[in-house]
Design a protein around this motif. Structure first.
Motif, PDB file in Angstrom:
ATOM      1  N   THR A  57       0.820  -1.234   0.000  1.00 15.02           N
ATOM      2  CA  THR A  57       0.000   0.000   0.000  1.00 15.02           C
ATOM      3  C   THR A  57       0.839   1.263   0.000  1.00 15.02           C
ATOM      4  N   ARG A  73      -0.202  -5.685  -4.592  1.00 12.47           N
ATOM      5  CA  ARG A  73      -1.578  -5.234  -4.351  1.00 12.47           C
ATOM      6  C   ARG A  73      -2.657  -6.116  -4.978  1.00 12.47           C
ATOM      7  N   THR A  76      -4.917 -10.545  -3.242  1.00 12.02           N
ATOM      8  CA  THR A  76      -5.923 -10.088  -2.280  1.00 12.02           C
ATOM      9  C   THR A  76      -6.795 -11.210  -1.694  1.00 12.02           C
ATOM     10  N   GLY A  92      -1.212  -8.732  -0.532  1.00 12.04           N
ATOM     11  CA  GLY A  92      -1.713  -7.386  -0.836  1.00 12.04           C
ATOM     12  C   GLY A  92      -2.970  -7.002  -0.070  1.00 12.04           C
TER      13      GLY A  92
END
Ligand SMILES: Cc1cc2nc3c(=O)[nH]c(=O)nc-3n(C[C@H](O)[C@H](O)[C@H](O)COP(=O)(O)OP(=O)(O)OC[C@H]3O[C@@H](n4cnc5c(N)ncnc54)[C@H](O)[C@@H]3O)c2cc1C
Length: 429
Positions: A57, A73, A76, A92
């Motif tokens: 981030t 990122r 997820t 991420g």
């Protein structure tokens, strides 16, 4: 996997993160989607003699890189095992996603003030959260770590492994974590929010909060922030344009109103947001800014908070200080002091941590550094250490490591670092 070089479409977006005061100009960015992508990226960097950095981030960006940046990122995935009370997340994932997923099973993670912060970077830094005095650091609850070491091997490390110890607190420099498995706690709601006090009452409110927090139960985590709020229409009228004291509360007990009565009586309260709230709204307690900006920050853990120290805090970071500073004091102690679980670098003997955070303006970081320096010089006689998560925008990772890890931990970290990263391709420790 997407590979981007300077000038290519998408490069600037992929590099951009929350911290905008640190120049980040990698020669190549690998937008990884899987652990295999990370393995390929690490091997490519080794073959081409490129240094390796990782970004989820950008909240904790310290030094930029001119080597290879692995952007996590897109990794997820979040899996909750309700029966085992654990979560397994990709590199991420931000806290907000875990909070939402865990809440469906009556569980919560040991997240911090902001749901936008990345789970992995936070946890590898130790992870000081909203329930830290009751449950300890987030790092203490990690069960397993998938990590691609600098030799390009994907390993799963568990308690007992030296790498497991180093990663839980040592953060960068040992490889790229691709997934993290950690324990959740059975919490669905809190008594939380804040009390805002006026500029003129800062000294007395600081003293009352200090004394009150010293006898607080472990179920209560609390901090006090001195915040110079701008005179902007989007801010609530009672606090707009004032240098406020903002007492933050996260309490797991049922008698919250009774517990905070001495605080409410400390001075006239400008704004009171304390109430029972679902854990999914825990980000509203501190209301950290969601937008990327340039900032510099440092901190000191302290063994006491006497009246002289409070006066120095108001002088150097209160109204009229030469640089606008958000000054936060967190109560430590509780489970943080007991530290039954092993991991690198945490000052478990400290009573409070004093953190300073300022925007970096046109006159550069040195102005901020100078102002913070005066404050922390005044606190130095009582200072016992420094916490890694709250060091922002400092460029020399080895210097940061020397200031945050006790000498024995630093020596052990450097032995482990040398074993796994003899070429020093990853950030120094
Ligand atoms: C607004 C704000 C609120 C915060 N609140 C808290 C809080 O309440 N409690 C707390 O303890 N901390 C807090 N922090 C600090 C935060 O935990 C650290 O800055 C943390 O490192 C951020 O991680 P990230 O992944 O979001 O950021 P990034 O900048 O993406 O990562 C930070 C660093 O972590 C390392 N890293 C990230 N991902 C990986 C990976 N997959 N493998 C190996 N290394 C990796 C890298 O060295 C990277 O430079 C806060 C920071 C901000 C800016």
């Amino acid at each position: 996997m997407n590979i981007l070089r300077p000038g290519q479409d998408g490069y600037a977006d992929e590099v951009a993160g929350f911290q905008t005061s640190v120049a980040n100009t990698p020669a190549v960015v690998v937008a990884a989607e899987t652990a295999e992508d990370v393995v390929a990226a690490v091997k490519y960097a080794a073959e081409h003699g490129l240094r390796v950095a990782v970004q989820a981030t950008g909240h904790g960006l310290t030094e930029g890189t001119d080597g290879l940046l692995i952007s996590t990122r897109r990794m997820t995935g979040v899996e909750i095992d309700a029966a085992a009370r654990t979560a397994r997340v990709g590199a991420g994932v931000r806290w907000g996603a875990v909070i939402e997923a865990a809440a469906k099973h009556g569980l919560a993670p040991l997240s911090g003030s902001s749901p936008d912060v990345g789970v992995v970077g936070y946890t590898l830094s130790g992870g000081f959260g909203l329930m830290a005095r009751r449950y300890g650091r987030a790092a203490d609850h990690v069960r397993a770590i998938d990590v691609v070491t600098p030799d390009g091997e994907l390993r799963t490390v568990t308690p007992g492994a030296d790498l497991f110890w180093a990663l839980r607190g040592g953060r960068a420099g040992f490889g790229v974590v691709t997934a993290l498995e950690f324990g959740l706690v059975p919490v669905t709601e809190l008594y939380g929010g804040g009390l805002y006090f006026d500029t003129a009452d800062l000294p007395s409110v600081l003293r009352v909060w200090r004394t009150w927090s010293m006898t607080a139960p472990d179920e209560l985590s609390t901090s006090i922030a001195l915040i110079p709020l701008p005179d902007l229409p989007m801010l609530p009228e009672p606090v707009r344009g004032k240098h406020v004291a903002h007492v933050r509360i996260a309490y797991l007990g049922q008698d919250g109103d009774e517990l905070v009565a001495p605080l409410r009586a400390a001075a006239p309260v400008l704004m009171d947001t304390l109430k029972r709230l679902p854990f999914t709204e825990s980000g509203s307690i501190a209301s950290d800014p969601p937008h990327p900006h340039p900032y510099h920050g440092t901190n000191a853990t302290v063994s006491a908070l006497n009246d002289g120290m409070l006066a120095a805090i108001v002088e150097h970071a209160g109204p009229g200080a030469p640089v606008d500073t958000v000054l936060i004091i967190d109560r430590l102690g509780g489970e943080l002091a007991r530290r039954r679980v092993d991991g690198a670098g945490w000052d478990s003997g400290a009573e409070f941590v004093v953190r300073a955070l300022s925007m970096v303006g046109d006159d550069g970081v040195e102005t901020v550094r100078g102002a913070h320096g005066k404050l922390f010089e005044a606190l130095a006689p009582w200072s016992t250490g420094r916490l890694l998560p709250f060091v922002y925008g400092e460029h020399d990772p080895a210097e940061v490591a020397e200031s945050v890890f006790p000498p024995a931990d630093l020596a052990r970290l450097r032995v482990i670092k040398h074993r796994y990263d003899p070429a020093s391709a990853f950030p120094a420790v």
